[in-house]
Design an enzyme around this catalytic site. Structure first.
Site, PDB file in Angstrom:
ATOM      1  N   ASN A 198      15.024  73.989  58.022  1.00 33.76           N
ATOM      2  CA  ASN A 198      15.962  72.914  57.728  1.00 33.76           C
ATOM      3  C   ASN A 198      15.729  71.813  58.763  1.00 33.76           C
ATOM      4  O   ASN A 198      16.122  71.968  59.919  1.00 33.76           O
ATOM      5  CB  ASN A 198      17.399  73.471  57.809  1.00 33.76           C
ATOM      6  CG  ASN A 198      18.444  72.380  57.706  1.00 33.76           C
ATOM      7  OD1 ASN A 198      18.148  71.246  57.357  1.00 33.76           O
ATOM      8  ND2 ASN A 198      19.688  72.744  58.008  1.00 33.76           N
ATOM      9  N   SER A 208      19.985  79.414  65.649  1.00 34.35           N
ATOM     10  CA  SER A 208      19.175  79.627  66.857  1.00 34.35           C
ATOM     11  C   SER A 208      18.080  80.675  66.691  1.00 34.35           C
ATOM     12  O   SER A 208      17.724  81.367  67.655  1.00 34.35           O
ATOM     13  CB  SER A 208      20.068  79.968  68.060  1.00 34.35           C
ATOM     14  OG  SER A 208      20.847  78.841  68.420  1.00 34.35           O
ATOM     15  N   GLU A 254      25.238  81.831  58.599  1.00 41.16           N
ATOM     16  CA  GLU A 254      24.969  81.060  59.803  1.00 41.16           C
ATOM     17  C   GLU A 254      26.264  80.924  60.612  1.00 41.16           C
ATOM     18  O   GLU A 254      27.093  80.050  60.303  1.00 41.16           O
ATOM     19  CB  GLU A 254      24.478  79.652  59.443  1.00 41.16           C
ATOM     20  CG  GLU A 254      23.202  79.627  58.638  1.00 41.16           C
ATOM     21  CD  GLU A 254      22.479  78.294  58.802  1.00 41.16           C
ATOM     22  OE1 GLU A 254      21.359  78.308  59.300  1.00 41.16           O
ATOM     23  OE2 GLU A 254      23.056  77.255  58.460  1.00 41.16           O
ATOM     24  N   GLY A 280      22.139  75.730  66.797  1.00 39.99           N
ATOM     25  CA  GLY A 280      21.707  74.761  67.796  1.00 39.99           C
ATOM     26  C   GLY A 280      22.158  75.064  69.210  1.00 39.99           C
ATOM     27  O   GLY A 280      22.055  74.222  70.095  1.00 39.99           O
ATOM     28  N   HIS A 299      26.071  73.758  54.058  1.00 38.22           N
ATOM     29  CA  HIS A 299      25.748  73.932  55.484  1.00 38.22           C
ATOM     30  C   HIS A 299      26.978  73.564  56.315  1.00 38.22           C
ATOM     31  O   HIS A 299      27.734  72.660  55.953  1.00 38.22           O
ATOM     32  CB  HIS A 299      24.558  73.044  55.849  1.00 38.22           C
ATOM     33  CG  HIS A 299      24.025  73.336  57.216  1.00 38.22           C
ATOM     34  ND1 HIS A 299      24.648  72.894  58.357  1.00 38.22           N
ATOM     35  CD2 HIS A 299      22.957  74.063  57.628  1.00 38.22           C
ATOM     36  CE1 HIS A 299      23.977  73.326  59.413  1.00 38.22           C
ATOM     37  NE2 HIS A 299      22.947  74.042  58.993  1.00 38.22           N
ATOM     38  N   LYS A 331      17.000  68.943  58.898  1.00 41.43           N
ATOM     39  CA  LYS A 331      18.185  68.108  59.152  1.00 41.43           C
ATOM     40  C   LYS A 331      17.770  66.625  59.157  1.00 41.43           C
ATOM     41  O   LYS A 331      16.887  66.244  58.386  1.00 41.43           O
ATOM     42  CB  LYS A 331      18.866  68.552  60.449  1.00 41.43           C
ATOM     43  CG  LYS A 331      19.155  70.060  60.443  1.00 41.43           C
ATOM     44  CD  LYS A 331      20.058  70.517  61.545  1.00 41.43           C
ATOM     45  CE  LYS A 331      20.245  72.024  61.449  1.00 41.43           C
ATOM     46  NZ  LYS A 331      21.222  72.537  62.397  1.00 41.43           N
TER      47      LYS A 331
HETATM   48  P1  PGA Z   1      19.194  76.032  64.465  1.00 42.56           P
HETATM   49  O1  PGA Z   1      19.847  75.519  63.084  1.00 42.56           O
HETATM   50  O2  PGA Z   1      18.080  76.963  64.096  1.00 42.56           O
HETATM   51  O3  PGA Z   1      18.718  74.764  65.139  1.00 42.56           O
HETATM   52  O4  PGA Z   1      20.267  76.733  65.221  1.00 42.56           O
HETATM   53  C1  PGA Z   1      19.982  76.384  62.003  1.00 42.56           C
HETATM   54  C2  PGA Z   1      20.652  75.690  60.866  1.00 42.56           C
HETATM   55  O5  PGA Z   1      21.543  74.863  61.084  1.00 42.56           O
HETATM   56  O6  PGA Z   1      20.311  75.948  59.692  1.00 42.56           O
END
Ligand code: PGA
Length: 251
Positions: A10, A209, A164, A170, A93, A12
């Site tokens: 993803n 993460s 998630e 993050g 999300h 983003k």
């Molecule tokens: P991240 O994000 O791997 O940066 O923690 C995961 C997500 O939001 O799908």
């Protein structure tokens, strides 16, 4: 993992045409790992050029509108994503739920719109830290599933759930393997109750993460059928390490 593991990046709100080289490198790496389904959800602006640039990976949107077309300034429909080269879309999300006020009802309508347009839908759920601390993680996720999943699951495998935990996104923090397994088993039980035999084709991804260092352990937790990866999906180096960790062993 009963199905080929599914590793989805993803991106983003990251990436311009300069990032297409990274997507090509991910695509080449995915071709070397045929036992893994690899997808990227780039910003919508990159879907069409990325579709031209890659051969192996699937591409997805990060959100879609519930309506097929109309006066919805700034929004993109599922059919438009498909037209641009997407085969799936992420809906619900936590960044959409928290920053754009998306409710379970809206997420459900978006998932249904995705299926109607022939896209796969990755429906995201996950508790906040306060909810976990209060012992409510499973009940929160169960309520999100009840409200966000489409009534009709479409074709086998068309619906994917991504668990998630909001506090893991993050942050560099991940739940313990025991907590991941416990939650994923609970999600599987919910899917069984909701869809019966049709749930058998559904993957449940873990997200939050995931990185090169923790992917192998997370991917081996019960009922984890893959990963939804944010930050670590932005470069081929880190993303392909996760893809390799998901590859079924050859022994
Ligand atoms: P991240 O994000 O791997 O940066 O923690 C995961 C997500 O939001 O799908």
């Amino acid at each position: 993992m009963p199905h080929r593991p599914y590793i989805v990046g993803n991106w983003k709100m990251n990436g311009t045409r300069a990032s297409l080289a990274e997507a090509r490198a991910i695509d080449r790496g995915a071709a070397r790992n045929p036992g893994v389904n690899v997808g990227i959800a780039p910003p919508a602006t990159l879907l069409a050029p990325m579709a031209e640039a890659v051969e192996t990976i699937s591409l997805g949107g990060q959100d879609c509108h519930a309506q097929a077309s109309g006066a919805f300034t700034g929004d993109i429909s599922a059919a438009m994503l498909a037209d641009a080269g997407a085969s799936f879309v992420i809906v619900g999300h936590s960044e959409r739920r928290l920053l754009h006020g998306e409710t379970n009802e809206m997420v459900k309508a978006k998932a249904a719109a995705a299926l109607a347009a022939g896209l796969g839908a990755i429906v995201c759920v996950g508790e906040t830290e306060a909810e976990r601390d209060a012992g409510k993680a499973e009940s929160v996720v169960s309520a999100q599933l009840a409200g966000s999943l489409p009534d009709d699951a479409g074709t086998p495998g068309q619906v994917t759930v991504a668990y998630e935990p909001v506090w893991a996104i993050g942050t560099g923090r991940v739940p313990s393997a025991v907590d991941v397994s416990t939650m994923h088993r609970a999600i599987r039980a919910t899917l069984e109750g909701r869809y019966g035999a049709a749930n058998a084709g559904m993957r449940i991804l873990y997200g939050g993460s995931v990185n090169a260092g923790n992917a192998a352990e997370l991917l081996h937790c019960d009922e984890v059928g893959g990963a939804l990866v944010g930050g670590a999906s932005l470069t081929a180096d880190s993303f392909l390490t996760i893809v390799s960790a998901a590859a079924p062993s050859t022994d």
